[in-house]
Design a protein around this motif. Structure first.
Motif, mmCIF file in Angstrom:
data_model
loop_
_atom_site.group_PDB
_atom_site.id
_atom_site.type_symbol
_atom_site.label_atom_id
_atom_site.label_comp_id
_atom_site.label_asym_id
_atom_site.label_seq_id
_atom_site.Cartn_x
_atom_site.Cartn_y
_atom_site.Cartn_z
ATOM 1 N N LYS A 67 0.806 -1.217 0.000
ATOM 2 C CA LYS A 67 0.000 0.000 0.000
ATOM 3 C C LYS A 67 0.843 1.272 0.000
ATOM 4 C CE LYS A 67 -3.670 2.197 2.691
ATOM 5 N NZ LYS A 67 -4.530 2.052 3.878
ATOM 6 N N GLU A 68 1.817 1.340 0.886
ATOM 7 C CA GLU A 68 2.635 2.553 0.997
ATOM 8 C C GLU A 68 3.396 2.818 -0.297
ATOM 9 O OE1 GLU A 68 6.239 4.143 3.778
ATOM 10 O OE2 GLU A 68 4.690 2.909 4.711
ATOM 11 N N LEU A 69 3.941 1.771 -0.897
ATOM 12 C CA LEU A 69 4.668 1.923 -2.159
ATOM 13 C C LEU A 69 3.748 2.467 -3.247
ATOM 14 C CD1 LEU A 69 7.273 1.309 -3.864
ATOM 15 C CD2 LEU A 69 6.219 -0.913 -4.354
ATOM 16 N N VAL A 70 2.568 1.882 -3.355
ATOM 17 C CA VAL A 70 1.634 2.281 -4.412
ATOM 18 C C VAL A 70 1.126 3.701 -4.190
ATOM 19 C CG1 VAL A 70 -0.621 1.796 -5.416
ATOM 20 C CG2 VAL A 70 0.918 -0.081 -4.882
ATOM 21 N N LEU A 71 0.704 3.994 -2.959
ATOM 22 C CA LEU A 71 0.114 5.308 -2.700
ATOM 23 C C LEU A 71 1.138 6.436 -2.750
ATOM 24 C CD1 LEU A 71 -2.512 4.487 0.075
ATOM 25 C CD2 LEU A 71 -2.860 4.785 -2.393
ATOM 26 N N ASN A 72 2.417 6.109 -2.692
ATOM 27 C CA ASN A 72 3.448 7.138 -2.818
ATOM 28 C C ASN A 72 4.069 7.174 -4.201
ATOM 29 O OD1 ASN A 72 3.640 8.524 -0.174
ATOM 30 N ND2 ASN A 72 3.844 6.407 0.520
ATOM 31 N N SER A 73 3.418 6.546 -5.161
ATOM 32 C CA SER A 73 3.891 6.624 -6.544
ATOM 33 C C SER A 73 3.143 7.755 -7.261
ATOM 34 C CB SER A 73 3.644 5.302 -7.266
ATOM 35 O OG SER A 73 2.273 5.164 -7.595
ATOM 36 N N ASN A 74 3.626 8.114 -8.432
ATOM 37 C CA ASN A 74 2.933 9.155 -9.205
ATOM 38 C C ASN A 74 2.014 8.551 -10.264
ATOM 39 O OD1 ASN A 74 4.568 8.286 -11.289
ATOM 40 N ND2 ASN A 74 5.459 10.282 -11.724
ATOM 41 N N THR A 75 1.996 7.239 -10.374
ATOM 42 C CA THR A 75 1.305 6.574 -11.482
ATOM 43 C C THR A 75 -0.175 6.934 -11.544
ATOM 44 O OG1 THR A 75 2.882 4.767 -11.339
ATOM 45 C CG2 THR A 75 0.847 4.334 -12.538
ATOM 46 N N TYR A 76 -0.876 6.781 -10.448
ATOM 47 C CA TYR A 76 -2.315 7.034 -10.495
ATOM 48 C C TYR A 76 -2.639 8.513 -10.653
ATOM 49 C CZ TYR A 76 -1.706 7.833 -5.476
ATOM 50 O OH TYR A 76 -1.278 8.278 -4.263
ATOM 51 N N TRP A 77 -1.721 9.389 -10.275
ATOM 52 C CA TRP A 77 -1.944 10.821 -10.502
ATOM 53 C C TRP A 77 -1.764 11.175 -11.961
ATOM 54 C CZ3 TRP A 77 -4.694 12.933 -7.067
ATOM 55 C CH2 TRP A 77 -4.527 12.640 -5.711
ATOM 56 N N LEU A 78 -0.850 10.503 -12.637
ATOM 57 C CA LEU A 78 -0.592 10.822 -14.040
ATOM 58 C C LEU A 78 -1.565 10.143 -14.993
ATOM 59 C CD1 LEU A 78 3.312 10.811 -14.200
ATOM 60 C CD2 LEU A 78 1.750 12.762 -14.067
ATOM 61 N N CYS A 79 -2.304 9.156 -14.507
ATOM 62 C CA CYS A 79 -3.284 8.481 -15.358
ATOM 63 C C CYS A 79 -4.299 9.503 -15.875
ATOM 64 C CB CYS A 79 -4.004 7.386 -14.572
ATOM 65 S SG CYS A 79 -5.360 6.617 -15.489
ATOM 66 N N VAL A 80 -4.479 9.543 -17.186
ATOM 67 C CA VAL A 80 -5.417 10.495 -17.783
ATOM 68 C C VAL A 80 -6.764 9.852 -18.086
ATOM 69 C CG1 VAL A 80 -3.655 12.017 -18.718
ATOM 70 C CG2 VAL A 80 -4.468 10.090 -20.091
ATOM 71 N N ALA A 81 -6.959 8.635 -17.610
ATOM 72 C CA ALA A 81 -8.235 7.928 -17.758
ATOM 73 C C ALA A 81 -8.633 7.771 -19.227
ATOM 74 C CB ALA A 81 -9.335 8.610 -16.948
ATOM 75 N N CYS A 82 -7.655 7.511 -20.069
ATOM 76 C CA CYS A 82 -7.962 7.314 -21.493
ATOM 77 C C CYS A 82 -8.651 5.966 -21.712
ATOM 78 C CB CYS A 82 -6.703 7.428 -22.341
ATOM 79 S SG CYS A 82 -5.500 6.095 -22.099
ATOM 80 N N GLY A 83 -8.458 5.035 -20.787
ATOM 81 C CA GLY A 83 -9.128 3.739 -20.871
ATOM 82 C C GLY A 83 -8.408 2.712 -21.715
ATOM 83 N N THR A 84 -7.234 3.048 -22.232
ATOM 84 C CA THR A 84 -6.494 2.095 -23.063
ATOM 85 C C THR A 84 -6.172 0.825 -22.271
ATOM 86 O OG1 THR A 84 -5.545 3.915 -24.323
ATOM 87 C CG2 THR A 84 -4.434 1.781 -24.497
ATOM 88 N N CYS A 85 -5.736 0.989 -21.044
ATOM 89 C CA CYS A 85 -5.384 -0.175 -20.211
ATOM 90 C C CYS A 85 -6.585 -1.095 -20.032
ATOM 91 C CB CYS A 85 -4.857 0.276 -18.859
ATOM 92 S SG CYS A 85 -5.987 1.374 -17.947
ATOM 93 N N THR A 86 -7.717 -0.512 -19.746
ATOM 94 C CA THR A 86 -8.927 -1.296 -19.510
ATOM 95 C C THR A 86 -9.394 -2.000 -20.777
ATOM 96 O OG1 THR A 86 -9.560 0.175 -17.713
ATOM 97 C CG2 THR A 86 -11.311 -1.140 -18.689
ATOM 98 N N SER A 87 -9.318 -1.292 -21.904
ATOM 99 C CA SER A 87 -9.781 -1.916 -23.153
ATOM 100 C C SER A 87 -8.846 -3.028 -23.616
ATOM 101 C CB SER A 87 -9.936 -0.863 -24.249
ATOM 102 O OG SER A 87 -8.679 -0.339 -24.613
ATOM 103 N N ARG A 88 -7.566 -2.977 -23.230
ATOM 104 C CA ARG A 88 -6.611 -4.005 -23.651
ATOM 105 C C ARG A 88 -6.544 -5.192 -22.697
ATOM 106 N NH1 ARG A 88 -2.330 -2.250 -27.184
ATOM 107 N NH2 ARG A 88 -0.962 -3.648 -26.045
ATOM 108 N N CYS A 89 -7.130 -5.070 -21.522
ATOM 109 C CA CYS A 89 -6.988 -6.102 -20.497
ATOM 110 C C CYS A 89 -7.820 -7.346 -20.840
ATOM 111 C CB CYS A 89 -7.422 -5.551 -19.143
ATOM 112 S SG CYS A 89 -7.303 -6.776 -17.806
ATOM 113 N N PRO A 90 -7.177 -8.496 -21.022
ATOM 114 C CA PRO A 90 -7.937 -9.714 -21.342
ATOM 115 C C PRO A 90 -8.731 -10.254 -20.153
ATOM 116 C CG PRO A 90 -5.616 -10.234 -21.089
ATOM 117 C CD PRO A 90 -5.741 -8.740 -20.998
ATOM 118 N N GLN A 91 -8.416 -9.785 -18.958
ATOM 119 C CA GLN A 91 -9.106 -10.249 -17.756
ATOM 120 C C GLN A 91 -10.168 -9.258 -17.277
ATOM 121 O OE1 GLN A 91 -8.474 -13.458 -17.720
ATOM 122 N NE2 GLN A 91 -8.073 -13.486 -15.522
#
Length: 196
Positions: A67-91
């Motif tokens: 949790k601490e590692l993830v919440l202190n990353s910049n990844t979720y702040w930089l996500c622009v919600a384009c949805g590419t990840c979700t549309s490509r996810c086979p699961q």
């Protein structure tokens, strides 16, 4: 004598679902454990190179309870919600919703955002949507420049957009009462989920 270097939770229980992952599933309905690390989300992410953890690494860390590692990353702040990840996810893991969940958790827990301008944009935008029922772009721009101290940097762009009719000086209001009720229902639902 206490062990100064305890074994991380994920090394103790193979296949264990972390409490962090379980909480995200309970609060936001997203099962991060569906991910089998194919990496299609990361390979399609247009901002991957600017993130300190790839989307694949974020979801893996959530599964491991880091949790601490993830919440202190910049990844979720930089996500622009384009949805590419979700549309490509086979699961159909819902990585986009995981990013939203992480931002929500970080703000509620008072974790200092690694990308403060992005966090300020979210807060400012949401407050104006709540007030006017729709986005008020000039208001967001004005408030953000005051909060971030970038008035001199952005003033020229704002003036050009006003001249081209891309920004309205005064806010419009549309369904503000309904939007306020939606915000109230969301707050109530979050309280219920937090108590369960």
């Amino acid at each position: 004598m206490p062990d100064s270097n305890p074994v991380p939770e994920y090394e103790l229980l193979p296949g264990h679902v972390s409490e962090f992952s379980s909480n995200i599933k309970a609060m936001h309905g997203i099962d991060a454990n569906m991910c089998y690390q194919c990496g299609k989300c990361t390979s399609g992410c247009p901002l991957n190179e600017y993130m300190d953890m790839t989307p694949t690494q974020v979801i893996h860390a959530v599964r491991l309870g880091l949790k601490e590692l993830v919440l202190n990353s910049n990844t979720y702040w930089l996500c622009v919600a384009c949805g590419t990840c979700t549309s490509r996810c086979p699961q159909d893991t819902g990585l986009l919703q995981v990013m939203d969940a992480l931002a929500n958790i970080a703000m509620k827990e008072g974790i200092k955002p690694k990308e403060p301008a992005v966090a300020a944009f979210y807060r400012t935008g949401l407050s104006l949507v709540k007030r006017f029922g729709m986005m008020y772009e000039a208001g967001v721009a004005g408030l953000l420049t005051l909060k971030t101290g970038t008035l001199a940097r952005d003033a020229g762009l704002g003036i050009r957009m006003l001249k081209k009719g891309k920004l309205d000086v005064l806010p419009h209001s549309q369904n503000a009462g309904e939007m306020k009720r939606i915000f109230e229902r969301v707050a109530q639902k979050e309280k219920e989920l937090a108590g369960s």
